[in-house]
Structures are given as C-alpha cells and as structure tokens.
Design a protein around this motif. Structure first.
Motif, mmCIF file in Angstrom:
data_model
loop_
_atom_site.group_PDB
_atom_site.id
_atom_site.type_symbol
_atom_site.label_atom_id
_atom_site.label_comp_id
_atom_site.label_asym_id
_atom_site.label_seq_id
_atom_site.Cartn_x
_atom_site.Cartn_y
_atom_site.Cartn_z
ATOM 1 N N UNK A 68 0.847 -1.191 0.000
ATOM 2 C CA UNK A 68 0.000 0.000 0.000
ATOM 3 C C UNK A 68 0.885 1.244 0.000
ATOM 4 N N UNK A 69 0.588 2.175 -0.910
ATOM 5 C CA UNK A 69 1.312 3.444 -0.983
ATOM 6 C C UNK A 69 0.491 4.528 -0.291
ATOM 7 N N UNK A 70 1.098 5.198 0.670
ATOM 8 C CA UNK A 70 0.410 6.187 1.493
ATOM 9 C C UNK A 70 1.182 7.495 1.415
ATOM 10 N N UNK A 71 0.538 8.542 0.933
ATOM 11 C CA UNK A 71 1.183 9.851 0.875
ATOM 12 C C UNK A 71 0.735 10.677 2.071
ATOM 13 N N UNK A 72 1.693 11.247 2.781
ATOM 14 C CA UNK A 72 1.402 12.129 3.915
ATOM 15 C C UNK A 72 1.911 13.514 3.533
ATOM 16 N N UNK A 73 0.976 14.448 3.348
ATOM 17 C CA UNK A 73 1.343 15.787 2.901
ATOM 18 C C UNK A 73 1.177 16.831 3.984
ATOM 19 N N UNK A 74 2.218 17.621 4.172
ATOM 20 C CA UNK A 74 2.151 18.741 5.124
ATOM 21 C C UNK A 74 2.466 20.017 4.346
ATOM 22 N N UNK A 75 3.000 21.014 5.016
ATOM 23 C CA UNK A 75 3.271 22.285 4.332
ATOM 24 C C UNK A 75 4.435 22.157 3.355
ATOM 25 N N UNK A 76 5.563 21.695 3.850
ATOM 26 C CA UNK A 76 6.731 21.608 2.985
ATOM 27 C C UNK A 76 7.409 20.256 2.965
ATOM 28 N N UNK A 77 6.931 19.309 3.743
ATOM 29 C CA UNK A 77 7.498 17.971 3.765
ATOM 30 C C UNK A 77 8.304 17.640 4.995
ATOM 31 N N UNK A 78 8.633 18.630 5.833
ATOM 32 C CA UNK A 78 9.484 18.384 6.996
ATOM 33 C C UNK A 78 8.803 17.558 8.073
ATOM 34 N N UNK A 79 7.634 18.011 8.534
ATOM 35 C CA UNK A 79 6.950 17.284 9.610
ATOM 36 C C UNK A 79 6.415 15.942 9.125
ATOM 37 N N UNK B 252 9.721 7.466 -9.010
ATOM 38 C CA UNK B 252 10.706 6.919 -9.944
ATOM 39 C C UNK B 252 10.888 5.412 -9.789
ATOM 40 N N UNK B 253 10.712 4.881 -8.566
ATOM 41 C CA UNK B 253 11.032 3.474 -8.315
ATOM 42 C C UNK B 253 9.878 2.750 -7.624
ATOM 43 N N UNK B 254 8.664 3.100 -8.003
ATOM 44 C CA UNK B 254 7.514 2.533 -7.296
ATOM 45 C C UNK B 254 7.405 1.023 -7.462
ATOM 46 N N UNK B 255 7.825 0.503 -8.605
ATOM 47 C CA UNK B 255 7.736 -0.947 -8.810
ATOM 48 C C UNK B 255 8.659 -1.687 -7.849
ATOM 49 N N UNK B 256 9.886 -1.210 -7.754
ATOM 50 C CA UNK B 256 10.862 -1.884 -6.902
ATOM 51 C C UNK B 256 10.434 -1.848 -5.440
ATOM 52 N N UNK B 257 9.989 -0.685 -4.988
ATOM 53 C CA UNK B 257 9.571 -0.569 -3.586
ATOM 54 C C UNK B 257 8.261 -1.316 -3.333
ATOM 55 N N UNK B 258 7.362 -1.280 -4.281
ATOM 56 C CA UNK B 258 6.097 -1.986 -4.123
ATOM 57 C C UNK B 258 6.276 -3.482 -4.014
ATOM 58 N N UNK C 41 4.573 4.041 -18.130
ATOM 59 C CA UNK C 41 5.796 4.596 -18.692
ATOM 60 C C UNK C 41 7.024 4.250 -17.875
ATOM 61 N N UNK C 42 6.839 3.816 -16.657
ATOM 62 C CA UNK C 42 8.002 3.471 -15.848
ATOM 63 C C UNK C 42 8.523 2.065 -16.127
ATOM 64 N N UNK C 43 8.022 1.445 -17.219
ATOM 65 C CA UNK C 43 8.525 0.116 -17.538
ATOM 66 C C UNK C 43 10.012 0.159 -17.883
ATOM 67 N N UNK C 44 10.530 1.336 -18.198
ATOM 68 C CA UNK C 44 11.955 1.484 -18.515
ATOM 69 C C UNK C 44 12.821 1.407 -17.268
#
Length: 309
Positions: free
Chosen positions: A1-12, A43-49, A288-291
């Motif tokens: 599962x891919x989970x994005x956590x968004x804040x103001x600038x990415x620090x917290x 860029x590397x979602x396949x490998x990490x997934x 497109x990331x098949x490359x």
C-alpha cells in the motif's frame, strides 16, 4: 500500500513517516515498511512496491496538483492531509475525484504526537478501513487513456486559426465529430472544464512542448501527435521519445500547410485519428516506468530516523 502524507513543505510529514516505519519494522513481524520522498517513490515505485507492504511517502501537500493528478491517482492508495494544511483537503479531493485514491485528513492526535508506536496503532485501523473504501471506489473509477476521456491530439507548431486546421475542423464537423482547439499547458491537459461537449481535443504547443521532462506526463493523456516536417528542426530525439512511449505521430510537410485543396490532407488526418482511436481503445494505459531497471541500493540511516540512498 502506498500512502502519501502531505504537510506544508514535507518536513513534519518526513519525521512522522520515519517514526511510523521504524516502529513497524521493529515491532510488527507481519509487515515491512519504508519511508520515501515523493521523487524516489514515483521513480522506483515498482521496486519498492515489490519489496515492502507499506510505503509511506512524505512531501508538501501541493505536490498533488493538476499536472500530477494522474501520477498520484495511479500510485497512491491513500493521501493523508496533515492538520496544518487541512484547509486544502477539499481541493485535493476534487483533483482525485475520478481516481480510486482516498483523500482524508489525518487526525491531529495521531500526527501531533509523533509517537511511532501510538500513531501506528491508531493509523492501522484507519488504513484497513480506507483500503476497503478504496476497493469499492476502484470498481467505479478507471484511470486510463482508453476509459477516462475523449481523444486528445497534440499539434506542434501548428496554428489553430490557420487554413489547414480550420478546414479540417469543418470537415470533422460535417462528419458529426465535434472538435475543440486549445493552447497546450500541463495544467490544462489534466484539469480542464470544457465549455461544450466534444469528441476530439486538439492541443496546440510549440517545439519546446516535447521535452524530456514533459514526456511522461504527455504520454498519460495524449493519443497522437502532429509534427511539422522540417529540415531545420527534424525532431529526431522527440520522435524517438514518442516511439518509446508508444505514441503515434504524423509528419506534416510545409506544402500541406499551404495547400488550396485540403481533400488529401483531410483524409490523411482522418486516417491518423482512426488509427489513434483504435490504439487507445484496445490497449491499456502504458506504464511509462517500464523502462525502470535500476535495483534498490542499500539504505543508509542517521540516528535511526532519517534515511536515504
């Protein structure tokens, strides 16, 4: 599962994701987790997934914009909005309305504690519930070139008001095909509100439109490209990119731009549209990331909190 956590600038959100993944990997023998920045995840979602069960991705919430909606909708199961930017939640829900991604505020109690153990315990139940919700949505929504839009053609160095295209648009209208013409922009490509119904959208851009940075995004939506045949600008690299991304293109000579009889070029354009429509309808969305061939490097850590490659 891919989970994005968004804040103001990415620090917290970075610290939050690192704390949770650290707890998962130390305490939960059934799951593996990793925290990544958005660029690496894309860029590397396949490998990490393939390697991890939970991939927590941190960044500024405005990384989700009109021009990146497709990538977010394809990759992320859940987008969590941090408490300090929850005033943007409605906008992000609107952007991802046509995708199975669930957008939700992350509870202030979970985010504010920065306690990996407690945060994960509270978050796990929420993720399970959201996964069921996403599974329901994914049976309704489809995000592919074949299913989520009408045909879109990119025209390079063409003039929408010139004789060539006005004649062709009239020809299409006589056939009962409704064209519209717009100036190309990435934002308009992914997030637009047409004023009238249409069957084919022609987007007019200049030579700089086809660049390496734009190609992945263009390939998500564009069905075919019309290029000028020019000795001064042969589009050698650009044609190679289009071939790699499996986007058909048509070369139009300068003579065709100044014809008095448009019968031949109209037929040529129509043949291109038929071929592009057939390809779009009967092929699934090109990933497109098949490359991507690079293997994951061993991750380094600092004080058990921050990590990088």
């Amino acid at each position: 599962m891919f989970i994005f956590v968004g804040c103001t600038g990415g620090g917290s959100s970075s610290l939050f994701c690192q704390k949770i993944t650290q707890h998962v990997n130390e305490e939960d023998q059934n799951l593996t987790a990793v925290a990544l920045d958005g660029f690496t995840a894309m860029a590397k979602h396949k490998a990490y997934g393939d390697k991890y069960d939970l991939i927590f991705v941190y960044g500024g919430i405005n990384a989700l914009s009109a021009s990146s909606t497709f990538e977010f909708g394809q990759l992320f199961d859940v987008v969590f909005v941090a408490p300090q930017v929850r005033y943007l939640t409605k906008e992000k829900i609107r952007l991802l309305a046509d995708y199975p991604t669930v957008v939700q505020d992350i509870p202030p109690k979970i985010f504010g504690m920065m306690d990996g153990q407690q945060a994960y315990a509270d978050l796990l139940n929420q993720l399970i519930e959201l996964d069921y919700q996403r599974g329901y949505q994914s049976t309704i929504h489809s995000a592919s070139k074949a299913a989520d839009k009408n045909m879109e053609i990119l025209v390079i160095n063409g003039n929408a008001d010139g004789r060539l295209f006005t004649q062709f648009f009239d020809y299409l209208s006589e056939l009962g095909i409704r064209p519209i013409a717009e100036k190309f922009s990435l934002e308009g490509l992914f997030d637009f509100q047409p004023q009238a119904d249409f069957d084919i959208r022609f987007l007019f851009g200049n030579s700089e439109t086809l660049n390496k940075t734009y190609m992945q995004k263009i390939s998500r939506r564009i069905d075919s490209v019309i290029l000028p045949l020019s000795l001064q600008f042969p589009f050698t690299e650009e044609k190679a990119w289009l071939k790699d991304y499996q986007i058909p293109y048509l070369l139009v000579s300068q003579q065709d731009f100044y014809r008095n009889d448009f019968t031949q070029i109209n037929q040529l354009f129509l043949t291109m549209l038929i071929q592009a429509g057939f390809k779009t309808e009967f092929t699934s969305e090109l990933q497109v990331n098949y490359l991507e061939t690079e293997e994951l490097k061993k991750r380094k850590t600092f004080l058990g909190i921050f990590s990088w490659e």
